[in-house]
Motif scaffolding. Structure first.
Motif, PDB file in Angstrom:
ATOM      1  N   ASP A  71       0.783  -1.236   0.000  1.00 50.50           N
ATOM      2  CA  ASP A  71       0.000   0.000   0.000  1.00 50.50           C
ATOM      3  C   ASP A  71       0.815   1.288   0.000  1.00 50.50           C
ATOM      4  OD1 ASP A  71      -2.515   1.443   0.205  1.00 50.50           O
ATOM      5  OD2 ASP A  71      -2.028   1.793   2.316  1.00 50.50           O
ATOM      6  N   LEU A  72       2.037   1.248   0.524  1.00 49.26           N
ATOM      7  CA  LEU A  72       2.786   2.487   0.761  1.00 49.26           C
ATOM      8  C   LEU A  72       4.230   2.384   0.284  1.00 49.26           C
ATOM      9  CD1 LEU A  72       1.463   3.022   4.382  1.00 49.26           C
ATOM     10  CD2 LEU A  72       0.918   4.515   2.453  1.00 49.26           C
ATOM     11  N   ARG A  73       4.455   1.767  -0.856  1.00 48.95           N
ATOM     12  CA  ARG A  73       5.821   1.539  -1.310  1.00 48.95           C
ATOM     13  C   ARG A  73       6.595   2.863  -1.392  1.00 48.95           C
ATOM     14  NH1 ARG A  73       8.245  -2.792  -5.425  1.00 48.95           N
ATOM     15  NH2 ARG A  73      10.126  -1.703  -6.079  1.00 48.95           N
ATOM     16  N   PRO A  74       7.741   2.929  -0.741  1.00 45.72           N
ATOM     17  CA  PRO A  74       8.485   4.190  -0.671  1.00 45.72           C
ATOM     18  C   PRO A  74       9.347   4.452  -1.903  1.00 45.72           C
ATOM     19  CG  PRO A  74       9.650   2.514   0.537  1.00 45.72           C
ATOM     20  CD  PRO A  74       8.390   1.862   0.037  1.00 45.72           C
ATOM     21  N   GLU A  75       9.711   5.712  -2.049  1.00 50.89           N
ATOM     22  CA  GLU A  75      10.656   6.097  -3.101  1.00 50.89           C
ATOM     23  C   GLU A  75      12.095   5.785  -2.695  1.00 50.89           C
ATOM     24  OE1 GLU A  75       7.083   7.201  -4.255  1.00 50.89           O
ATOM     25  OE2 GLU A  75       7.869   8.125  -2.418  1.00 50.89           O
ATOM     26  N   ALA A  76      12.334   5.646  -1.406  1.00 52.11           N
ATOM     27  CA  ALA A  76      13.675   5.310  -0.898  1.00 52.11           C
ATOM     28  C   ALA A  76      13.522   4.648   0.458  1.00 52.11           C
ATOM     29  CB  ALA A  76      14.544   6.556  -0.794  1.00 52.11           C
ATOM     30  N   LEU A  77      14.529   3.880   0.849  1.00 55.40           N
ATOM     31  CA  LEU A  77      14.517   3.253   2.167  1.00 55.40           C
ATOM     32  C   LEU A  77      15.927   3.181   2.718  1.00 55.40           C
ATOM     33  CD1 LEU A  77      15.410  -0.145   2.448  1.00 55.40           C
ATOM     34  CD2 LEU A  77      13.934  -0.051   0.450  1.00 55.40           C
ATOM     35  N   LYS A  78      16.007   3.029   4.022  1.00 54.01           N
ATOM     36  CA  LYS A  78      17.297   2.790   4.654  1.00 54.01           C
ATOM     37  C   LYS A  78      17.157   1.624   5.618  1.00 54.01           C
ATOM     38  CE  LYS A  78      18.677   3.995   8.408  1.00 54.01           C
ATOM     39  NZ  LYS A  78      19.255   4.447   9.699  1.00 54.01           N
ATOM     40  N   THR A  79      18.220   0.858   5.728  1.00 53.50           N
ATOM     41  CA  THR A  79      18.272  -0.195   6.732  1.00 53.50           C
ATOM     42  C   THR A  79      19.263   0.212   7.808  1.00 53.50           C
ATOM     43  OG1 THR A  79      20.059  -1.460   5.660  1.00 53.50           O
ATOM     44  CG2 THR A  79      17.789  -1.957   4.980  1.00 53.50           C
ATOM     45  N   GLY A  80      18.925  -0.133   9.038  1.00 57.09           N
ATOM     46  CA  GLY A  80      19.808   0.159  10.157  1.00 57.09           C
ATOM     47  C   GLY A  80      20.124  -1.130  10.896  1.00 57.09           C
ATOM     48  N   MET A  81      19.787  -1.186  12.164  1.00 60.82           N
ATOM     49  CA  MET A  81      20.045  -2.365  12.983  1.00 60.82           C
ATOM     50  C   MET A  81      19.101  -3.506  12.573  1.00 60.82           C
ATOM     51  SD  MET A  81      19.413  -2.710  17.051  1.00 60.82           S
ATOM     52  CE  MET A  81      19.244  -4.306  17.826  1.00 60.82           C
ATOM     53  N   LEU A  82      19.665  -4.530  11.954  1.00 61.91           N
ATOM     54  CA  LEU A  82      18.864  -5.684  11.522  1.00 61.91           C
ATOM     55  C   LEU A  82      19.061  -6.890  12.438  1.00 61.91           C
ATOM     56  CD1 LEU A  82      19.167  -5.430   7.635  1.00 61.91           C
ATOM     57  CD2 LEU A  82      17.427  -4.492   9.149  1.00 61.91           C
ATOM     58  N   PHE A  83      20.040  -6.859  13.273  1.00 64.33           N
ATOM     59  CA  PHE A  83      20.290  -7.763  14.396  1.00 64.33           C
ATOM     60  C   PHE A  83      20.765  -9.154  14.008  1.00 64.33           C
ATOM     61  CE2 PHE A  83      19.032 -10.752  17.777  1.00 64.33           C
ATOM     62  CZ  PHE A  83      19.800 -10.233  18.801  1.00 64.33           C
ATOM     63  N   SER A  84      20.026  -9.875  13.167  1.00 69.82           N
ATOM     64  CA  SER A  84      20.356 -11.284  12.934  1.00 69.82           C
ATOM     65  C   SER A  84      20.494 -11.605  11.459  1.00 69.82           C
ATOM     66  CB  SER A  84      19.266 -12.184  13.535  1.00 69.82           C
ATOM     67  OG  SER A  84      18.066 -12.070  12.789  1.00 69.82           O
ATOM     68  N   ALA A  85      21.198 -12.706  11.189  1.00 74.91           N
ATOM     69  CA  ALA A  85      21.356 -13.169   9.805  1.00 74.91           C
ATOM     70  C   ALA A  85      19.999 -13.512   9.198  1.00 74.91           C
ATOM     71  CB  ALA A  85      22.281 -14.383   9.769  1.00 74.91           C
ATOM     72  N   ASP A 106      22.907   1.277   6.185  1.00 77.01           N
ATOM     73  CA  ASP A 106      23.756   1.698   7.295  1.00 77.01           C
ATOM     74  C   ASP A 106      24.100   0.439   8.086  1.00 77.01           C
ATOM     75  OD1 ASP A 106      25.087   3.086   9.272  1.00 77.01           O
ATOM     76  OD2 ASP A 106      23.264   3.736  10.304  1.00 77.01           O
ATOM     77  N   PRO A 107      25.332  -0.051   7.988  1.00 77.75           N
ATOM     78  CA  PRO A 107      25.674  -1.340   8.614  1.00 77.75           C
ATOM     79  C   PRO A 107      25.885  -1.215  10.115  1.00 77.75           C
ATOM     80  CG  PRO A 107      27.613  -0.428   7.561  1.00 77.75           C
ATOM     81  CD  PRO A 107      26.480   0.536   7.268  1.00 77.75           C
ATOM     82  N   VAL A 108      24.802  -0.972  10.827  1.00 82.81           N
ATOM     83  CA  VAL A 108      24.865  -0.742  12.274  1.00 82.81           C
ATOM     84  C   VAL A 108      25.386  -1.985  12.978  1.00 82.81           C
ATOM     85  CG1 VAL A 108      23.538  -0.197  14.329  1.00 82.81           C
ATOM     86  CG2 VAL A 108      22.972   0.913  12.155  1.00 82.81           C
ATOM     87  N   MET A 109      26.474  -1.841  13.699  1.00 82.94           N
ATOM     88  CA  MET A 109      27.111  -2.979  14.360  1.00 82.94           C
ATOM     89  C   MET A 109      27.316  -2.763  15.849  1.00 82.94           C
ATOM     90  SD  MET A 109      29.979  -4.050  11.542  1.00 82.94           S
ATOM     91  CE  MET A 109      29.489  -4.514   9.889  1.00 82.94           C
ATOM     92  N   ILE A 110      27.705  -1.543  16.246  1.00 82.96           N
ATOM     93  CA  ILE A 110      28.061  -1.278  17.640  1.00 82.96           C
ATOM     94  C   ILE A 110      27.390   0.015  18.082  1.00 82.96           C
ATOM     95  CG2 ILE A 110      29.947  -0.883  19.266  1.00 82.96           C
ATOM     96  CD1 ILE A 110      31.783  -2.365  17.298  1.00 82.96           C
ATOM     97  N   ALA A 111      26.752  -0.003  19.243  1.00 82.53           N
ATOM     98  CA  ALA A 111      26.142   1.199  19.794  1.00 82.53           C
ATOM     99  C   ALA A 111      27.220   2.154  20.294  1.00 82.53           C
ATOM    100  CB  ALA A 111      25.194   0.836  20.942  1.00 82.53           C
ATOM    101  N   LYS A 112      26.835   3.416  20.474  1.00 87.86           N
ATOM    102  CA  LYS A 112      27.789   4.432  20.912  1.00 87.86           C
ATOM    103  C   LYS A 112      28.466   4.046  22.230  1.00 87.86           C
ATOM    104  CE  LYS A 112      27.840   7.779  18.892  1.00 87.86           C
ATOM    105  NZ  LYS A 112      28.574   8.106  17.669  1.00 87.86           N
TER     106      LYS A 112
END
Length: 268
Positions: A71-85, A106-112
């Protein structure tokens, strides 16, 4: 009828509001894109650190993503913390099957505060399944080192890493330079597969930097949703995060959040 630009974040929830989907949605709004979210994990965190992580079952992650697709397909997207394989592979398969464009990874791996936000086997899944779908990949120095297996201690090392990440399949790469302390000012490197572009910023001595990576990548996604070119999107994102860091909110006792409304107020 005008098409309202839409941007999607696929990431974890930050209860402190400084990073994750909360930072992404604030950034989308500030730059004029309608924001949507697919939540991959719930975290208990504040400016002092991460106190707990609860992953969302992959089936629920995919139901959220399908709802957006239908219903709401975006023009762009970002990925951040995906957590698991498992989540990475499922999300990547969906994006590939349905031909989603303007994917900012955004290959989020380690928090600040140092907490590990990505399981070890997920790093290989990220490299194999998601990075090849990236329109723009936005690692910081430690993330680029982990993805390439190479130490980065110079601008030449950063350029070599960008080429290696391009070989993994990412169309374009921004390696953020904040961790490269040999530079008096932070210099980000943008590589489009042919040319290297340096984007110089101004180093601000402040602990109010929680969520900078999320915010930067979200700003790129918002600009792509608005139809801007990748280089223009990266330039705007650089300015956006510079303003966000330069006008701190002074919230919390640790690594406080950046100021997501600073860019718009200063533009006005």
């Amino acid at each position: 009828m005008l098409n309202t630009p839409k941007a999607l974040t696929i990431a974890g929830s930050d209860s402190g509001g400084g990073a994750g989907i909360q930072a992404d949605l604030k950034t989308f709004q500030e730059l004029g894109a309608y924001g949507m979210s697919v939540i991959t994990a719930i975290t208990a965190q504040n400016t002092l650190g991460v106190q707990g992580i609860h992953p969302v079952p992959v089936e629920m992650v995919m139901k959220q993503l399908k709802s957006i697709e239908d219903d709401l397909r975006p023009e762009a997207l970002k990925t951040g913390m995906l957590f698991s394989a498992e989540i990475i592979e499922a999300v990547a398969a969906h994006l590939r099957k349905h031909g989603w464009k303007n994917v900012v990874v955004d290959p989020v791996m380690i928090a600040k505060g140092g907490a590990d936000l990505l399981q070890e086997d997920a790093v290989e899944a990220l490299k194999k399944h998601l990075i090849p779908l990236a329109t723009i990949l936005t690692p910081n120095i430690p993330e680029a080192e982990r993805l390439t297996g190479k130490s980065i201690c110079s601008r030449k090392g950063r350029e070599d890493a960008a080429k290696l990440l391009h070989e993994l399949g990412a169309r374009m790469i921004v390696i953020k330079g904040g961790h490269l302390t040999l530079d008096k000012a932070p210099v980000d490197l943008f590589y489009d597969g042919e040319h290297m572009h340096e984007l110089q910023g101004r180093r601000v001595d402040t602990p109010q930097t929680h969520g900078t990576g999320c915010t930067f990548a979200a700003a790129i996604a918002a600009e792509l949703a608005l139809g801007k070119t990748p280089l223009h999107a990266v330039h705007t994102a650089k300015t956006f995060i510079q303003e966000a860091i330069s006008h701190p909110l002074h919230i919390g006792s640790g690594h406080g959040p950046t100021n997501h409304w600073a860019y718009r107020r200063n533009q006005a």
